[in-house]
Enzyme design. Structure first.
Site, short mmCIF file in Angstrom:
data_model
loop_
_atom_site.label_atom_id
_atom_site.label_comp_id
_atom_site.label_asym_id
_atom_site.label_seq_id
_atom_site.Cartn_x
_atom_site.Cartn_y
_atom_site.Cartn_z
N TYR A 149 0.85 -1.19 0.00
CA TYR A 149 0.00 0.00 0.00
C TYR A 149 0.88 1.24 0.00
CZ TYR A 149 -3.61 3.35 1.50
OH TYR A 149 -4.47 4.42 1.60
N ASP A 244 9.16 2.71 0.53
CA ASP A 244 8.07 3.38 1.23
C ASP A 244 8.17 2.96 2.69
OD1 ASP A 244 5.77 4.27 2.39
OD2 ASP A 244 4.41 3.43 0.88
N LYS A 272 3.54 8.74 9.41
CA LYS A 272 3.23 8.10 10.69
C LYS A 272 4.14 8.57 11.84
CE LYS A 272 0.45 4.63 8.58
NZ LYS A 272 0.57 3.88 7.35
C1 LIG Z 1 -0.04 4.36 6.00
C2 LIG Z 1 0.76 4.16 4.79
C3 LIG Z 1 0.70 5.04 3.70
C4 LIG Z 1 -0.30 6.15 3.62
O1 LIG Z 1 -0.13 7.11 4.62
P1 LIG Z 1 -1.36 8.06 5.02
O2 LIG Z 1 -0.75 9.00 6.01
O3 LIG Z 1 -2.42 7.17 5.57
O4 LIG Z 1 -1.79 8.74 3.78
C5 LIG Z 1 1.56 4.84 2.64
N1 LIG Z 1 2.45 3.83 2.66
C6 LIG Z 1 2.54 2.98 3.68
C7 LIG Z 1 3.56 1.89 3.64
C8 LIG Z 1 1.69 3.09 4.78
O5 LIG Z 1 1.76 2.20 5.77
#
Ligand SMILES: *Cc1c(COP(=O)(O)O)cnc(C)c1O
Length: 432
Positions: A149, A244, A272
């Site tokens: 994701y 990511d 995060k």
């Molecule tokens: C949570 C997450 C996102 C998206 O971040 P948001 O702040 O929810 O937009 C993108 N990549 C990874 C790996 C994530 O865990």
């Protein structure tokens, strides 16, 4: 089996009212508990390792607002710093010295980062990094992995599934084919598939983006040689490697998965934890690539609230707390107790399960395993997980409401919390 006697009357009332006001009653889909059955609890307040719902029930929390709460919720130092920052205003829309402080901390921590740009969410960071990959390489195609994701931007809403993968058909209505046709997908941990994509699209692939440890398809670790192989393949083909680390950054290790595994990507996204519970994202990497970003270079990306003093303050304080000696050793110790304990209990009670942990990130699937990719993960028993989740909730343990989400600990979790959690798991698994 949904136990409707659960004592969450106010939660039920509030959630019922919410359904008329917001789609599905929530501001983000997984909060609605669709995949585990039953109803979500409505939170009243959070502190340390705990949540209290609007009916006054207390829970041990293993979601940590999906990752940011690695110091525990509402850490007194973070709250105190925020109070001070608040007095000076909530948003400047102008340069602010706190941005330098957090930027220096992030650059010092994350091996690939020579420069950084702050944004407001992980989604934004991933959107921007994709544009940057394309701007820098002058190529349009990107490779992502099934089950990873990268936020909800159009071009990332592609999973694989044979024909869908090759055609780049979008997962969600509203995403045009023209936008996702340049998103190529491969199964996680499958270097041969990545190699084949590079061979089929010579000179066209801008780069590869992945979660270096997957959390968004459940907890899945990279096989030995996978990250190294991606590093070599991308270099060989003049493409960029992007980690990511929105989830893994400052969680798998202070310097993220790239520190843990010793593989340095060209670019990295964060979110995060670096916002300490306020909305923040960031992307950064090699200086020559980051110099493409406006106003230093021609690649446009902007944000009204980006780098705002409150978010920077929460991030700085959170990273300061994480830098204290022994933090990651403690996180690893308690999380290992939890993950090993859950697997041992599953075995004792006759359930097929697999899973594991790295640092403060863990996961368990109800399937024999091992799980190397999303296809494997999908074999897990989601029905059983739903019953497990419900049973744990009734015993005051708040787990992510999906088997396809990693779990998170914080250094506010005590060994007693872990033992209480394992006792609850023993009771629930014995009756599954
Ligand atoms: C949570 C997450 C996102 C998206 O971040 P948001 O702040 O929810 O937009 C993108 N990549 C990874 C790996 C994530 O865990």
């Amino acid at each position: 089996m949904v136990n409707t006697s659960i004592k969450t009357t106010k939660s039920q009332e509030i959630f019922a009212a919410a359904q008329n006001l917001m789609p599905g009653g929530v501001s983000s889909p997984v909060r609605a508990f669709k995949s585990v059955g039953g109803q979500p609890i409505v939170f009243d307040h959070v502190k340390g390792a705990y949540i209290w719902d609007v009916d006054g029930n207390q829970y041990i929390d293993y979601v940590g607002t999906w990752g940011p709460a690695i110091c525990g919720h509402a850490h007194p130092d973070v709250i105190a710093a925020l109070h001070d920052a608040l007095e000076k205003g909530t948003s400047f829309g102008a340069p602010c010295a706190l941005e330098n402080v957090l930027a220096e901390m992030v650059i010092a921590a994350v091996p690939s980062m020579e420069m950084v740009r702050f944004v407001n969410s992980g989604t934004e960071a991933c959107m921007a990094v994709l544009r940057l990959m394309r701007a820098f390489t002058k190529r349009e195609k990107v490779i992502k992995f099934e089950g990873c994701y990268h936020g909800h931007a159009d071009m990332f809403l592609v999973k694989a599934g044979s024909g869908v993968a090759t055609l780049g058909l979008p997962d969600s209505p509203g995403v045009p084919k023209s936008v996702t046709s340049n998103t190529l997908t491969a199964p996680y941990n499958d270097l041969e598939a990545v190699k084949a994509l590079f061979e089929e699209n010579p000179g066209e692939i801008a780069g590869v983006i992945l979660e270096p440890v997957v959390g968004n398809a459940g907890f899945i670790t990279p096989d030995a040689g996978f990250l190294e192989g991606l590093r070599e393949l991308t270099q060989e083909h003049g493409a960029l490697l992007v980690f990511d680390e929105v989830m893994t950054g400052f969680r798998i290790a202070y310097g993220g998965a790239q520190e843990k595994f010793g593989i340095t990507p060209d670019l990295t996204t964060l979110g995060k934890i670096i916002g300490g519970g306020l909305p923040v994202g960031a992307y950064g990497g090699r200086r020559d690539i980051m110099s493409m970003v406006a106003p230093a270079g021609p690649m446009y990306q902007a944000g009204t609230l980006s780098g705002n003093p409150l978010a920077m303050t929460a991030g700085i304080k959170t990273l300061e707390l994480l830098r204290k000696p022994g933090t990651y050793e403690y996180l690893d110790k308690i999380t290992k107790q939890l993950a090993d304990g859950l697997l041992a209990i599953a075995k004792e009670t006759g359930h097929e399960a697999c899973g594991g942990q790295i640092s403060a990130m863990f996961g368990m699937f109800f399937c024999p395993g091992p799980v190397h990719n999303y296809e494997d993960a999908k074999k897990a028993d989601t029905n059983k997980f739903g019953r497990f989740h419900r049973g744990m909730l009734e015993r005051g343990i708040y787990l992510a409401p999906s088997q396809f989400e990693a779990g998170f600990t914080s250094f506010a979790h005590t060994e007693a919390d872990i033992q209480q959690t394992l006792q609850a798991a023993r009771d629930v698994m014995a009756s599954l």
